[in-house]
Design a protein around this motif. Structure first.
Motif, PDB file in Angstrom:
ATOM      1  N   LEU A  14       0.842  -1.180   0.000  1.00  0.00           N
ATOM      2  CA  LEU A  14       0.000   0.000   0.000  1.00  0.00           C
ATOM      3  C   LEU A  14       0.882   1.236   0.000  1.00  0.00           C
ATOM      4  O   LEU A  14       1.778   1.359   0.825  1.00  0.00           O
ATOM      5  CB  LEU A  14      -0.883  -0.012   1.254  1.00  0.00           C
ATOM      6  N   THR A  16       0.604   5.519  -0.034  1.00  0.00           N
ATOM      7  CA  THR A  16      -0.299   6.641   0.111  1.00  0.00           C
ATOM      8  C   THR A  16       0.482   7.922  -0.113  1.00  0.00           C
ATOM      9  O   THR A  16       1.696   7.969   0.072  1.00  0.00           O
ATOM     10  CB  THR A  16      -0.963   6.683   1.503  1.00  0.00           C
ATOM     11  N   VAL A  39      -4.543   6.812  -2.265  1.00  0.00           N
ATOM     12  CA  VAL A  39      -4.084   5.470  -1.941  1.00  0.00           C
ATOM     13  C   VAL A  39      -3.847   4.760  -3.267  1.00  0.00           C
ATOM     14  O   VAL A  39      -4.735   4.717  -4.115  1.00  0.00           O
ATOM     15  CB  VAL A  39      -5.138   4.715  -1.104  1.00  0.00           C
ATOM     16  N   TYR A  46     -10.758  -2.551  -5.260  1.00  0.00           N
ATOM     17  CA  TYR A  46     -10.819  -2.227  -3.840  1.00  0.00           C
ATOM     18  C   TYR A  46     -11.627  -0.959  -3.616  1.00  0.00           C
ATOM     19  O   TYR A  46     -11.580  -0.027  -4.420  1.00  0.00           O
ATOM     20  CB  TYR A  46      -9.410  -2.011  -3.273  1.00  0.00           C
ATOM     21  N   VAL A  48     -11.904   2.066  -0.779  1.00  0.00           N
ATOM     22  CA  VAL A  48     -11.068   2.654   0.254  1.00  0.00           C
ATOM     23  C   VAL A  48     -11.845   3.794   0.887  1.00  0.00           C
ATOM     24  O   VAL A  48     -12.460   4.602   0.186  1.00  0.00           O
ATOM     25  CB  VAL A  48      -9.744   3.179  -0.354  1.00  0.00           C
ATOM     26  N   LEU A  66      -7.906   4.044   7.906  1.00  0.00           N
ATOM     27  CA  LEU A  66      -8.013   3.787   6.471  1.00  0.00           C
ATOM     28  C   LEU A  66      -8.510   2.362   6.301  1.00  0.00           C
ATOM     29  O   LEU A  66      -7.825   1.405   6.658  1.00  0.00           O
ATOM     30  CB  LEU A  66      -6.659   3.962   5.787  1.00  0.00           C
ATOM     31  N   ILE A  68      -9.815  -0.685   3.880  1.00  0.00           N
ATOM     32  CA  ILE A  68      -9.704  -1.188   2.511  1.00  0.00           C
ATOM     33  C   ILE A  68     -10.548  -2.459   2.416  1.00  0.00           C
ATOM     34  O   ILE A  68     -10.360  -3.386   3.200  1.00  0.00           O
ATOM     35  CB  ILE A  68      -8.243  -1.493   2.151  1.00  0.00           C
ATOM     36  N   VAL A  84      -9.234   9.251  -1.543  1.00  0.00           N
ATOM     37  CA  VAL A  84     -10.054   8.976  -0.372  1.00  0.00           C
ATOM     38  C   VAL A  84     -10.332  10.305   0.326  1.00  0.00           C
ATOM     39  O   VAL A  84      -9.486  11.205   0.317  1.00  0.00           O
ATOM     40  CB  VAL A  84      -9.361   7.950   0.564  1.00  0.00           C
TER      41      VAL A  84
END
Length: 116
Positions: A14, A16, A39, A46, A48, A66, A68, A84
């Motif tokens: 991941l 960000t 993200v 996905y 988010v 956060l 997911i 997001v």
């Protein structure tokens, strides 16, 4: 602000970036708190979102988790940036900073600006 985390549980890496937090002080009072970030996931499969943590340790700090969630179905493996956003009210005037907690537990502190 950029972070990278890789959960050892076998979940996807991941990344960000571009985290911003601000309070809009335009009427009606007390204003609204906004947090945005990007993200980067390995596919578009996905969802988010940012949600307030049920474990708020400090009344001056808003902790956002956060979350997911994997979508059902088959998705092509293609790097996908997902924006997001969190919009909160009415506690917007009470926080000194915001912390985004990633699924790994890593925390990203975000001081925020005010707009009038």
């Amino acid at each position: 602000m950029t972070s990278f985390h890789d959960r050892s549980s076998g979940a996807l890496p991941l990344r960000t970036s571009r985290w911003f937090a601000w309070v809009d002080r335009m009427p009606p009072w007390p204003g609204a708190l906004h947090v945005t970030g990007v993200v980067v996931m390995s596919s578009a499969g996905y969802d988010v979102r940012l949600v307030p943590s049920p474990q708020q340790r400090d009344p001056d700090v808003l902790v956002l988790e956060l979350e997911i969630t994997e979508r059902p179905g088959s998705w092509p493996r293609e790097v996908t940036p997902i924006t997001v956003r969190y919009d909160g009210r009415p506690e917007a005037g009470t926080y000194e900073k915001v912390v985004v907690r990633l699924p790994s537990g890593q925390e990203i502190p975000l001081p925020f600006d005010e707009t009038f």
